[in-house]
Enzyme design. Sequence first.
Site, PDB file in Angstrom:
ATOM      1  N   ASP A   1       0.863  -1.186   0.000  1.00 24.48           N
ATOM      2  CA  ASP A   1       0.000   0.000   0.000  1.00 24.48           C
ATOM      3  C   ASP A   1       0.895   1.230   0.000  1.00 24.48           C
ATOM      4  OD1 ASP A   1      -2.241   1.850   0.560  1.00 24.48           O
ATOM      5  OD2 ASP A   1      -3.344   0.040   1.059  1.00 24.48           O
TER       6      ASP A   1
ATOM      7  N   HIS B   1       2.209   2.006  -3.206  1.00 18.26           N
ATOM      8  CA  HIS B   1       1.281   2.981  -3.772  1.00 18.26           C
ATOM      9  C   HIS B   1       1.793   4.409  -3.649  1.00 18.26           C
ATOM     10  CE1 HIS B   1      -2.337  -0.014  -3.281  1.00 18.26           C
ATOM     11  NE2 HIS B   1      -1.362  -0.479  -4.025  1.00 18.26           N
TER      12      HIS B   1
END
Length: 412
Positions: free
Chosen positions: A239, A262
């Site tokens: 993430d 991310h």
Amino acid sequence: MAITMKSLANALLILCLLAASCEAKGLGRRAPAAISPRRTAPRRDPNEKVFNVLQYGAKPGGKQDSALSFIRAWRAACTYRGTARLLIPMGTFLIGATIFQGPCLGPVPIKVQIAGTLKAVPDPSMYEEDFWILFENINGLLVTGTGTVDGQGNAVWKYNDGGSRFPSSIKFNHVANGIIRQITSVNPMGFHISIVLSQNIRAKHLHITAPATSPNTDGIHISQSSVVKVSRSVISTGDDCVAIIQGSTDVSVKKVTCGPGHGFSVGSLGKYPDEKDVRGVVVTNCTLRNADNGVRIKTWGGSPPSQASNILFQDIIMDNVKRPIIIDQTYGSKSNSPSRVKISDVRYINIRGTSASEVGVDLKCSEAVPCEKLYFSNINLKYYGPKKLPFTSTCTNAKVNYVGNQFPPPCR
């Protein structure tokens, strides 16, 4: 006359020999100054008392839960009125939910040295709250060492249904003047490191890793905290590498390598009522490799009003990043109502590298509160995708100023 000249020559020879001897002696006296001074290892405070978890019943081997022994050792260190160090020595220790709680009584900072490997009990039902290891209500804290914190998340990620909130491996809650450095964090159940309601925190020289497919494993998750500095770390996770959430002010991220992951994200913002503003965010001298996103600001549609302002992304290298520069004000929401998080004063300076997407700059701002004072200077990205497509920028409800080189071409 010949005798006189011979005597004179002998005298000159004797004088030269004496001068050479004096010079040699002088050089001999100067020689020690040319030798490098002896280097010695820094001395540990002789008054420091070490509280070894082994002395409080912790069992290495990774089979018996030693959480209570860790807590007993911490309490002894925290209530000691002298300089204290909690030592987790070499070895593998299994621990469930563990709370290191202050305030402590001795001089600051209290030190926690992790030399061994900590493994979490891999059962989500064992964790009533959102942490595995918690540091709470402490003023002056140093967490250091060359050890590893292993959340064993690979045993529990399959239970994540998208709405689950699994425990962070390390959480700072109400910590002031804290440092966490050199630690390796692998495979957390939830976030690797969470910093909440804290002030003046340094996170540096960290190695953070989890598979790209691991759900919701933010590297460093910061919320409602001020003066937080993240530096000289490597983050590879599933993430956000660094997530800067509501109420965060004066946050800097410097010399951090991200990927997979991310990217560096401000947000998401506006998911909950009464969120506080984000301001004063600086991300500089960072590199992203094979990441899903680069630098991103994300807010929920239909959100309550708040603001994100005074944000700088500068000297960023993108290496095969899918979405290098993004503002997404429709993130995560099925609402048709626009976001009311106001984004302003955001600067993008000296961002270069390669994009895996044909859209290098994607600005989707809110129609209710358009983005203002967006500033782009010297953007040099190249598209290396599987198809030969035009490399573009897209802008919606965004007021943008451009200076210097711009590639992809700016929005018109």
